[in-house]
Design a protein around this motif. Structure first.
Motif, short mmCIF file in Angstrom:
data_model
loop_
_atom_site.label_atom_id
_atom_site.label_comp_id
_atom_site.label_asym_id
_atom_site.label_seq_id
_atom_site.Cartn_x
_atom_site.Cartn_y
_atom_site.Cartn_z
N SER A 1 1.29 -0.77 -0.31
CA SER A 1 0.07 -0.32 -0.12
C SER A 1 1.12 0.76 -0.04
N SER A 2 0.80 2.65 -0.58
CA SER A 2 0.92 3.69 -0.90
C SER A 2 0.88 4.54 -0.39
N ALA B 1 0.03 15.05 -8.73
CA ALA B 1 -0.12 16.64 -7.67
C ALA B 1 -1.74 16.45 -8.27
N THR B 2 -2.52 15.37 -6.96
CA THR B 2 -4.04 16.74 -7.23
C THR B 2 -4.44 16.68 -6.03
N PHE C 1 1.65 11.94 -0.19
CA PHE C 1 2.61 12.52 0.82
C PHE C 1 2.71 14.14 0.01
N ALA C 2 3.27 15.03 0.49
CA ALA C 2 3.45 16.67 0.07
C ALA C 2 4.93 16.73 -0.14
N LEU C 3 5.38 16.81 -1.26
CA LEU C 3 6.59 17.69 -1.77
C LEU C 3 6.75 18.51 -1.11
N ASN D 1 -0.89 17.07 -2.34
CA ASN D 1 -1.50 15.78 -2.53
C ASN D 1 -1.14 15.35 -3.29
N CYS D 2 0.68 14.24 -3.37
CA CYS D 2 0.76 13.83 -3.76
C CYS D 2 1.29 11.82 -4.03
N SER D 3 1.04 11.24 -5.37
CA SER D 3 0.84 9.54 -5.20
C SER D 3 2.28 9.66 -6.06
N ALA D 4 2.60 8.71 -5.71
CA ALA D 4 4.23 8.11 -6.54
C ALA D 4 4.14 6.91 -7.00
#
Length: 190
Positions: free
Chosen positions: A106-107, A154-155, A110-112, A129-132
């Motif tokens: 599970s990922s 980044a949504t 995160f904030a960048l 709101n990032c997902s990698a």
């Protein structure tokens, strides 16, 4: 009162951090303390969303942008092991000293946080709101240094639709100086 000198160009990328996010049932996001993501060489953000156009009366009657955030790539010397564990869900076996990627990991969002240099003042940014995706791996014979590219989205944040925030010439010194100690959130005045 002296006028603030404004940037007319940006260059360079440094001070890259990530902060694991936790999403509450109401969509509110909170963040852990940012951790450094060293060795950054390049960041590219492409707009995600189209221009919506409605035609009537033989003209474009209505036009509006559809802001779905950004699609990006982040290139660095190596993806830190902490990031692979905290964000991409890899597991560490302390007993044997190994790290494992599983297909069902599970990922985490995160904030960048990062900084672009400028000719007047460095501008600091946060994407909330990032997902990698998993990074590719590879190397070649010789002493040429390899880089690793991480693709991410980044949504808009679920609770308030915030995508990103950046500093300006007029940013208060206390906000600017503490940018990488915690993910920036506007503090309501009492």
């Amino acid at each position: 009162m002296q006028e603030e000198k404004k940037n007319i160009v940006t260059f360079g990328l440094e001070n890259c951090y990530y902060a694991k996010a936790v999403i509450a049932a109401d969509g509110t996001m909170t963040y852990e303390t940012p951790k450094q993501y060293p060795g950054a060489t390049e960041l590219n953000l492409e707009v995600n969303g189209d221009l919506i156009e409605f035609e009537a009366d033989n003209i474009i009657y209505y036009s509006s942008p559809d802001n779905k955030g950004y699609t990006g790539t982040f290139t660095a010397a190596l993806v830190p092991d902490d990031f692979l564990v905290d964000i991409l869900g890899e597991e560490i076996d302390d007993e044997d000293g190994v790290q494992t990627e599983r297909s069902n990991s599970s990922s985490s969002p995160f904030a960048l946080l990062f900084q672009f240099e400028g000719d007047a003042k460095a501008v600091r940014h946060v994407l909330y709101n990032c997902s990698a995706n998993r990074p590719g791996i590879g190397s070649a014979t010789g002493k040429n240094v390899n880089t690793t590219e991480l693709s991410f989205n980044a949504t808009p944040r679920p609770n308030d639709k915030a995508v990103k925030t950046k500093t300006k010439e007029s940013t208060k010194p206390t906000v600017y100086d503490n940018w990488f100690t915690a993910v920036y959130e506007k503090v309501a005045e009492a």
